[in-house]
Write an enzyme that holds these catalytic residues in place. Structure first.
Site, PDB file in Angstrom:
ATOM      1  N   HIS A   4       0.885  -1.305  -0.072  1.00 31.03           N
ATOM      2  CA  HIS A   4      -0.169   0.112  -0.083  1.00 31.03           C
ATOM      3  C   HIS A   4       0.900   1.198  -0.036  1.00 31.03           C
ATOM      4  O   HIS A   4       1.593   1.642   0.886  1.00 31.03           O
ATOM      5  CB  HIS A   4      -0.902   0.019   1.229  1.00 31.03           C
ATOM      6  CG  HIS A   4      -1.857  -1.169   1.335  1.00 31.03           C
ATOM      7  ND1 HIS A   4      -2.230  -1.728   2.345  1.00 31.03           N
ATOM      8  CD2 HIS A   4      -2.678  -1.802   0.138  1.00 31.03           C
ATOM      9  CE1 HIS A   4      -3.071  -2.834   2.007  1.00 31.03           C
ATOM     10  NE2 HIS A   4      -3.256  -2.730   0.948  1.00 31.03           N
ATOM     11  N   GLU A  57       1.501   4.186   2.654  1.00 31.01           N
ATOM     12  CA  GLU A  57       1.787   3.648   3.928  1.00 31.01           C
ATOM     13  C   GLU A  57       3.552   3.786   3.967  1.00 31.01           C
ATOM     14  O   GLU A  57       4.099   2.946   4.041  1.00 31.01           O
ATOM     15  CB  GLU A  57       1.543   2.367   4.396  1.00 31.01           C
ATOM     16  CG  GLU A  57      -0.265   2.194   4.504  1.00 31.01           C
ATOM     17  CD  GLU A  57      -0.873   0.906   4.320  1.00 31.01           C
ATOM     18  OE1 GLU A  57      -1.866   0.712   4.348  1.00 31.01           O
ATOM     19  OE2 GLU A  57       0.069  -0.245   4.317  1.00 31.01           O
ATOM     20  N   HIS A  92       3.280  -2.691   6.885  1.00 36.03           N
ATOM     21  CA  HIS A  92       2.171  -1.763   6.624  1.00 36.03           C
ATOM     22  C   HIS A  92       1.951  -0.709   7.456  1.00 36.03           C
ATOM     23  O   HIS A  92       2.770  -0.323   8.608  1.00 36.03           O
ATOM     24  CB  HIS A  92       0.994  -2.455   6.488  1.00 36.03           C
ATOM     25  CG  HIS A  92       0.594  -3.330   5.488  1.00 36.03           C
ATOM     26  ND1 HIS A  92      -0.337  -3.312   4.327  1.00 36.03           N
ATOM     27  CD2 HIS A  92       1.332  -4.647   4.935  1.00 36.03           C
ATOM     28  CE1 HIS A  92      -0.210  -4.144   3.592  1.00 36.03           C
ATOM     29  NE2 HIS A  92       0.728  -5.070   4.007  1.00 36.03           N
ATOM     30  N   GLU A 107       1.815  -3.525  11.351  1.00 36.63           N
ATOM     31  CA  GLU A 107       0.905  -2.448  11.046  1.00 36.63           C
ATOM     32  C   GLU A 107       1.796  -1.543  12.290  1.00 36.63           C
ATOM     33  O   GLU A 107       1.776  -1.512  13.503  1.00 36.63           O
ATOM     34  CB  GLU A 107      -0.090  -2.355  11.620  1.00 36.63           C
ATOM     35  CG  GLU A 107      -1.276  -3.627  10.704  1.00 36.63           C
ATOM     36  CD  GLU A 107      -1.332  -2.900   9.418  1.00 36.63           C
ATOM     37  OE1 GLU A 107      -1.231  -2.003   8.976  1.00 36.63           O
ATOM     38  OE2 GLU A 107      -2.155  -3.891   8.592  1.00 36.63           O
TER      39      GLU A 107
HETATM   40 ZN    ZN Z   1      -1.690  -1.611   4.294  1.00 34.40          ZN
END
Ligand code: ZN
Length: 375
Positions: free
Chosen positions: A166, A169, A259, A335
């Site tokens: 992504h 990010e 991420h 994350e």
């Molecule tokens: Zn992500």
């Protein structure tokens, strides 16, 4: 007054700028028309003038809850990104500011440019312990680079680290910088021992097209790469297919997919608990990894995170689930917050590139703690 985003990772649309107290902006959608949230632009010509910037469509972004307690990243030199009070009300994001210089930059999070990515690849290739692999081309024709740390051998484990599926990010590539820096350090004994026992395959940016286009989640065809791992194609998601093919060819005993999370103000791990092949062995490995990481770096925690998938209900299009099932190995999503770590808040900088990088360094400790038991 001028607002511009025609640069690497830029994203904004100027609706009207006639009144400094009512500068109206909109975030552009990713190709594919589904996702939007990443913004990055320059404001110039307003030194010492009181400005009110209003992002009109903040409430239509992919994660509107993300704006609660959010503080915009701003910079005068594009090196240091500090945080600025930001109000979210009635679907609009409002930034009141008096620029101290003739130009200043605003971003959702400290950007990580493709030029800096190219520098990271180039610097790494200068080290003897690193082999560069050109996996192929992205949809827009950019190089998809993988760095190999160490040399393969019959008793060596194959460890994978990927980031920025992504592209918005950007914290994921700041994390990579710290991680790679430690892997390269000839004076770091833990890195040296790791590379005696394992090979690390590292893809610092899975989505260079989305990065330069200023996307939040998609590549140049509008594919969300972390929903492509079950059936990637060269037409729609070559970035995933090329990396998955390399994993099939080289083997995979461990995978960490890095991420950022828009909403939760914490660093946490999301595992593959919902796959059919989830076992007590994988659960124990994951618990060990998380415990060691929390010990090595108190910015990582194990209390807050996503709800666990029910057994057998995992989404197999996601990297972590696909890889854990495919290789019967420990695979996890890390994350990091866009906002801050609420356990150790920093009002001035928020969750910053420096802290991302330090968390990346700490990952070496956590990997070492599970290495002997990966197979
Ligand atoms: Zn992500």
């Amino acid at each position: 007054m001028n607002i511009n985003c025609q640069f690497d990772a830029g994203n904004i649309e100027l609706v009207s700028g006639d009144d400094p107290q009512d500068i109206r902006l909109r975030v552009r959608k990713d190709v594919g028309d589904e996702h939007l949230q990443w913004f990055y632009f320059r404001l110039s010509g307003m030194r010492d003038v009181s400005c009110r910037l209003i992002i009109e469509n903040a409430g239509e972004c992919s994660y509107p809850k993300a704006w609660k307690d959010y503080r915009t990243a701003i910079s005068y030199d594009r090196e240091e990104w500090f945080r600025h009070p930001t109000e979210y009300t009635e679907g609009q994001l409002i930034i009141d500011i008096v620029p101290e210089q003739d130009a200043m930059w605003f971003a959702y999070f400290a950007p990580y440019s493709l030029e800096r990515h190219a520098d990271l690849i180039a610097e790494s290739l200068g080290y003897e312990r690193v082999t560069g692999h050109h996996l192929g081309l992205t949809v827009d024709g950019r190089d998809l680079d993988m760095l190999q740390f160490g040399t393969p051998g019959p008793d060596k484990r194959n460890l994978w680290f990927i980031a920025r599926q992504h592209p918005g990010e950007s914290m994921a590539e700041w994390w990579m910088e710290g991680f790679i820096d430690r892997l390269l350090d000839p004076d770091d004994p833990l890195s040296a021992v790791l590379l005696e026992k394992a090979v690390c395959y590292v893809v610092p940016n899975m989505n260079p097209d989305g990065s330069i286009r200023g996307h939040l989640r998609c590549n140049a065809t509008g594919a969300n790469l972390n929903r492509e791992w079950h059936e990637p194609t060269m037409e729609r998601s070559p970035e995933v297919l090329l990396v998955r093919n390399a994993m099939d060819a080289l083997g995979c005993d461990f995978c960490l997919d890095v991420h950022g999370d828009e909403e939760l103000p914490y660093n946490f791990i999301a595992g593959a608990e919902g796959i059919a092949g989830w076992t007590p062995r994988l659960a124990a490995l994951q618990a060990q990894f998380c415990a060691t990481l929390a010990n090595a770096n108190p910015d990582f925690q194990r209390v807050h995170g996503y709800p666990l998938d029910e057994p057998g209900k995992a989404n197999m299009t996601m990297c972590t689930n696909q890889i854990a099932q495919r290789f019967d190995c420990l695979a996890m999503t890390l994350e990091q917050p866009f906002k801050d770590n609420a356990d150790r808040p920093d009002l001035e900088m928020g969750w910053s590139p420096e802290r991302c990088s330090l968390l990346g360094r700490s990952a070496i400790d956590a990997v070492m703690s599970v290495l002997p038991k990966l197979r």
